[in-house]
Enzyme design. Sequence first.
Site, PDB file in Angstrom:
ATOM      1  N   SER B 151      -1.476   5.612   1.743  1.00  0.00           N
ATOM      2  CA  SER B 151      -1.556   4.950   0.445  1.00  0.00           C
ATOM      3  C   SER B 151      -0.243   4.234   0.135  1.00  0.00           C
ATOM      4  CB  SER B 151      -1.932   5.986  -0.619  1.00  0.00           C
ATOM      5  OG  SER B 151      -2.364   5.350  -1.802  1.00  0.00           O
ATOM      6  N   ASP B 227     -13.539   5.931  -0.569  1.00  0.00           N
ATOM      7  CA  ASP B 227     -12.242   5.996  -1.244  1.00  0.00           C
ATOM      8  C   ASP B 227     -12.349   5.228  -2.559  1.00  0.00           C
ATOM      9  OD1 ASP B 227      -9.603   5.453  -2.080  1.00  0.00           O
ATOM     10  OD2 ASP B 227      -8.860   5.585  -0.021  1.00  0.00           O
ATOM     11  N   HIS B 260      -9.991   9.514  -0.466  1.00  0.00           N
ATOM     12  CA  HIS B 260      -8.560   9.189  -0.389  1.00  0.00           C
ATOM     13  C   HIS B 260      -7.687  10.428  -0.170  1.00  0.00           C
ATOM     14  CE1 HIS B 260      -5.517   6.084  -0.937  1.00  0.00           C
ATOM     15  NE2 HIS B 260      -4.850   6.825  -1.809  1.00  0.00           N
TER      16      HIS B 260
END
Lengths: 287, 287
Positions: B151, B227, B260
């Site tokens: 991320s 996600d 995620h």
Amino acid sequence: MSEQMKVISAAKSHGGVQGVYSHASEACACDMNFAVFVPPQARETPCPVVWYLSGLTCTHANVMDKGEYRRMAAELGLIVVCPDTSPRGTDIPDEKDNWQFGGGAGFYVDATQAPYAKNYRMYSYITEELPALIAQEFPADMRRQAIFGHSMGGHGALTIALKNPERFKSCSAFAPIVQPATAGWSRPALEKYLGKDKASWRSYDATSLIEDGHRFPEFLIDQGTSDGFLNDGLRPWLLGAACAKAGIPLTLRMQDGYDHSYFFISTFMDDHLRWHAKRLSDAKAGA
Amino acid sequence: MSEQMKVISAAKSHGGVQGVYSHASEACACDMNFAVFVPPQARETPCPVVWYLSGLTCTHANVMDKGEYRRMAAELGLIVVCPDTSPRGTDIPDEKDNWQFGGGAGFYVDATQAPYAKNYRMYSYITEELPALIAQEFPADMRRQAIFGHSMGGHGALTIALKNPERFKSCSAFAPIVQPATAGWSRPALEKYLGKDKASWRSYDATSLIEDGHRFPEFLIDQGTSDGFLNDGLRPWLLGAACAKAGIPLTLRMQDGYDHSYFFISTFMDDHLRWHAKRLSDAKAGA
């Protein structure tokens, strides 16, 4: 999914699903959380169930986060169930400053003493109520179950296996408390949950259970040599002596330099899951 | 071990040692923690270093606890370094209610704007100060380094690799922010750290760096299709377009049903470590 169970979270992992669920527990008279990993094979066929019982201070989340069991469970096709370690809630009797009693320290017993007898019934919860829910809600082959755990949860796994040998095909433990009736960190808890009469403690003490005639086919135990609780609370040699006398094969592996943490547990997780899978698979072949 | 570094904890795991360390950082003008896993091979010979940069809200501990990298790193002989994601401390400018800025959200930039310029210098910290400490304190072969992250940390890995292609043999990411200059959750942070002039943002934006002529041999990216940040903050296709135009090979794997979380990261951790180990090993053969 029925109304008996609420999904707290569910995430795909290693091809399967790691979920956290909540339900109203009758045994513990409170809402209880638990984690279940369902491997990809379960989309095709019911899978065997491995129970992991956690140690003092833990919830279902510690091993779910740090235990590193999903990769191998997905490879072997094992459902892994990780219950909480005690009843929870604001109206549950607790000693918040005592990590060896109350919340996070159910010791897998059915308490008989007030005020704990109403909620602290983890033995019934783990052996009756939660298995019934798992059987109902998940693609589980309940004829094939195994059990393992860590520290207080190792104690739980050993005692529950010894009392239910017909249900569990295998049992193992990481750094288990093998004789809680004499260990400093568990003796006061047993006294509060079960009363002063030590005769009632024997059915929650692995070495006493073996002395009293309970049997299990074999055990696997990993124990770190740098575990700070080794000589005081854990003392796996006491189980070694009881097993030797009773003729129970015990594979006790003293692991050089390992401590009591999940860094230790995760290192040997694959070995334990393979140990259980082999015996669960043999059970199927012989069924 | 020198006086430059304090051992917070160290535990044997998968045959190596997982440690957490603290040091007084000059770049960030505060004490910084970081985690290092040293594999068993390092007892014999210096090992290559893989940098893992974490995402928003994380410290060094999230991936250490949930990333499941030790088993494979021990097998491949990789040192894994996991830094924190921002300066920390009571006297560090912060916005405690804003998870996309300040503590836990350093975005791997060197801030130029007051009051952040004094502490928020994560680019210099990750590329200069911490590598010098690692080289001094650990059995590391600094000629062989790789970098990856998740991320915000995927953004960090991509931009740092693009700006330092001579240092890193390989780069990969889990669900990276590939164009922070236009993503809703990073644009406000870049403005506060770097000022309103967007020209200064380009050297911290992977797609802009590629447009501006920076190159790297190839990238591996895994991205979950479930996600929740995919279409807003992450948008890996923007990197795909930039790489295609620039002739940079990109292996972008859209992973069906993954979210995620670390349940996603840990699933593909082995693949990424193998990807890096292969390229670090080729680097050795070619050295």
